[in-house]
Design an enzyme around this catalytic site. Structure first.
Site, PDB file in Angstrom:
ATOM      1  CE  LYS A  59      34.029  54.728  40.594  1.00 48.76           C
ATOM      2  NZ  LYS A  59      35.438  54.912  40.096  1.00 48.76           N
ATOM      3  CB  SER A 118      39.937  43.135  37.798  1.00 50.81           C
ATOM      4  OG  SER A 118      39.708  43.603  39.122  1.00 50.81           O
ATOM      5  CD  GLU A 163      41.438  40.411  32.667  1.00 52.05           C
ATOM      6  OE1 GLU A 163      40.617  40.651  31.755  1.00 52.05           O
ATOM      7  OE2 GLU A 163      41.218  40.648  33.864  1.00 52.05           O
ATOM      8  CD  GLU A 210      39.714  55.928  39.879  1.00 53.96           C
ATOM      9  OE1 GLU A 210      40.483  55.243  40.575  1.00 53.96           O
ATOM     10  OE2 GLU A 210      38.582  55.524  39.492  1.00 53.96           O
ATOM     11  CB  CYS A 225      36.894  41.929  29.527  1.00 50.85           C
ATOM     12  SG  CYS A 225      35.287  42.275  28.798  1.00 50.85           S
ATOM     13  CG  PHE A 234      41.089  51.630  32.416  1.00 52.85           C
ATOM     14  CD1 PHE A 234      41.713  51.511  31.180  1.00 52.85           C
ATOM     15  CD2 PHE A 234      41.385  50.679  33.378  1.00 52.85           C
ATOM     16  CE1 PHE A 234      42.601  50.471  30.902  1.00 52.85           C
ATOM     17  CE2 PHE A 234      42.262  49.635  33.120  1.00 52.85           C
ATOM     18  CZ  PHE A 234      42.872  49.528  31.884  1.00 52.85           C
TER      19      PHE A 234
END
Length: 499
Positions: free
Chosen positions: A173, A226, A382, A176, A281, A149
């Protein structure tokens, strides 16, 4: 309310599963869109479209592919404001940050435009008598990308432009949570002349992901997200015989030596820790202050952090926007709430921050924790939010040992005026990307991006040369042709005689 459909075989395709996910404006908390969530059958339809398109795209000329990509690049430039507005509306990041995301994605599109030089291959002549050996690279087939995201345009553009330039077809993909940018990227590719089926977008949750991981016609999977999910992606896709690059999480450290320019280091720490609300990240989430640098550095960071303006991403005065969802906002806040009892000194607590007129938004302020123990949750996990941990080290050696003890190895940085220390650090730091007086060492597009240890599962980094190698496979051809002089007697290889 707007409904966002899939993009399959060159057109928008309505979802048939009956399942939908909410897409909210993080600044208001209001749902703006519902996104169709794909069933396994809908994923199969996207893969089938990609497989059919590969029959011609995989054998198309490099000139044909690059001509499409050059047109695509121009359309992306022309529509970058529109793409950035979608990012801000669904992710929440400020408009300037969203534009920067589009610009970094464009770097990879431009790299893909020059794919002709990346796919040249090698030739050795006369390795034996009249024997030549050539090494070539060929596409894999249908490949898939699963993206996060936090960069809904940039990370997809890290994947599919190179993949399709190499001759593959692609199924994307996206997250969402902020899916609209992906559909716009696909529609612009179609406008640029990309044949139907070469780039497909299916929206969905874990069911869609797992179908891609097991689908027999998907040859390779790229992932950014992640570490727990990256580990699952790598294990599952590999078990199904696929090539995998799965980029995971991070706990990026910035080592600050006593000789550093502390004002420059503080500026860097604030921008790297709190930019994009810490949802990246490559954010610096841990500053390691060596020796006497600590107290002064923390004070300089605090002074700067208190001045950051937080507000809706479409407000030009805003320097930091909201977090992606309320649930994520609450999770980030929990690390600050529990910090003091785990031994941290809470210098700034931003968990109570609100914005007038946007009280239902997913807001959180900037938090700064000092003297953070390595066993605390705030250091170990994280956080993926605007929480900066400061740790203390007595010496350079202690600082490097602390950094290298982390299970993550995405990126790290050192701030110093000492060239010898910087040179040691670039060799001794156990991370895939190192910055020297650069807080977020994300490589330019023609070098590859990726970490070490629990930040990467698979052998290939993303984009750059590694990206080209990931989306192609090598073939070596050994050739021997007889010399015409060796032809059997009675055979004439010259022009036929008429008389």
């Amino acid at each position: 309310m707007k409904t966002l459909d899939h993009w399959i075989d060159g057109k928008a395709v309505a979802g048939t599963s009956g399942a939908y996910g909410p897409v909210t404006d993080p600044a208001t908390g209001a749902q703006t869109t519902r996104v169709a969530l794909a069933s396994a059958e809908e994923v199969d339809a996207a893969v089938a479209a990609a497989r059919a398109a590969y029959a011609t795209w995989g054998t198309s000329s490099l000139a044909a592919r690059t001509s499409v990509l050059f047109r695509y690049r121009e359309l992306l430039v022309a529509h970058r404001e529109e793409i950035a507005r979608l990012i801000t509306a669904e992710h929440g990041k400020v408009h300037s940050d969203a534009l920067g995301e589009v610009a970094r994605g464009l770097e990879i599109v431009e790299l893909a435009c020059g794919i002709t030089t990346q796919l040249k291959g090698e030739l050795s002549t006369q390795v034996s008598n009249r024997v030549d050996v050539a090494a070539i690279r060929q596409p894999l087939g249908v490949v898939a990308g699963i993206t996060p995201f936090n960069f809904p345009a940039m990370v997809p553009m890290w994947m599919f432009p190179l993949a399709i330039a190499c001759g593959n077809t692609f199924v994307l993909k996206p997250s969402e949570k902020d899916p609209s940018a992906a559909n716009l990227l696909a529609s612009l590719a179609a406008e640029a002349g990309l044949p139907a089926g070469v780039l497909n977008v299916v929206h969905g949750d874990r069911a869609a992901v797992d179908r891609l991981l097991e689908h027999p016609d998907v040859a390779a999977v790229s992932f950014v997200g992640s570490t727990p999910v990256a580990r699952h992606i790598h294990a599952t896709a590999s078990a199904n015989g696929k090539r995998v690059q799965a980029l995971g999480g991070a706990k990026n450290h910035m080592l600050v030596l006593p000789d550093a320019d502390l004002d420059a280091a503080a500026d860097a720490a604030v921008s790297a820790a709190y930019g994009s609300a810490g949802e990246r990240c490559m954010a610096v989430s841990a500053v390691v202050a060596v020796g006497a640098a600590g107290d002064a550095l923390v004070e300089k960071i605090r002074e700067r952090a208190e001045k950051i303006r937080i507000g809706p991403g479409d407000d030009p005065a805003s320097e930091m926007g909201p977090l992606i969802t309320k649930a994520h906002r609450d999770k980030v806040a929990s690390y600050v709430w529990g910090a003091a009892e785990q031994g941290c000194e809470v210098v700034l607590d931003g968990t109570g921050h609100t914005v007038d007129g946007y009280e239902n938004g997913h807001w959180i302020g900037l938090s700064l924790l000092d003297k953070v123990p390595t066993g605390s949750d705030a250091y170990r996990d994280e956080i993926f939010g605007p929480v900066l941990c400061v740790l203390r080290a007595a010496t350079y050696e202690d600082g490097v040992a602390l950094i290298n003890a982390s299970p993550y190895g995405n990126g790290t940085a050192i701030f110093t005026r000492d060239g010898g220390a910087a040179r040691r650090f670039q060799l001794e730091a156990e991370a895939g990307m190192v910055g020297i007086n650069v807080p977020i060492p994300v490589p330019v597009g023609y070098h590859s991006f990726g970490g070490w240890k629990d930040s990467l599962f698979g052998d290939h980094h993303i984009y750059g040369n590694d990206g080209v190698h990931f989306y192609t496979r090598g073939k070596v051809v050994t050739t021997r042709w007889p010399d015409p002089a060796d032809a059997p007697a009675g055979v004439d290889l010259g022009f036929p005689r008429n008389h």
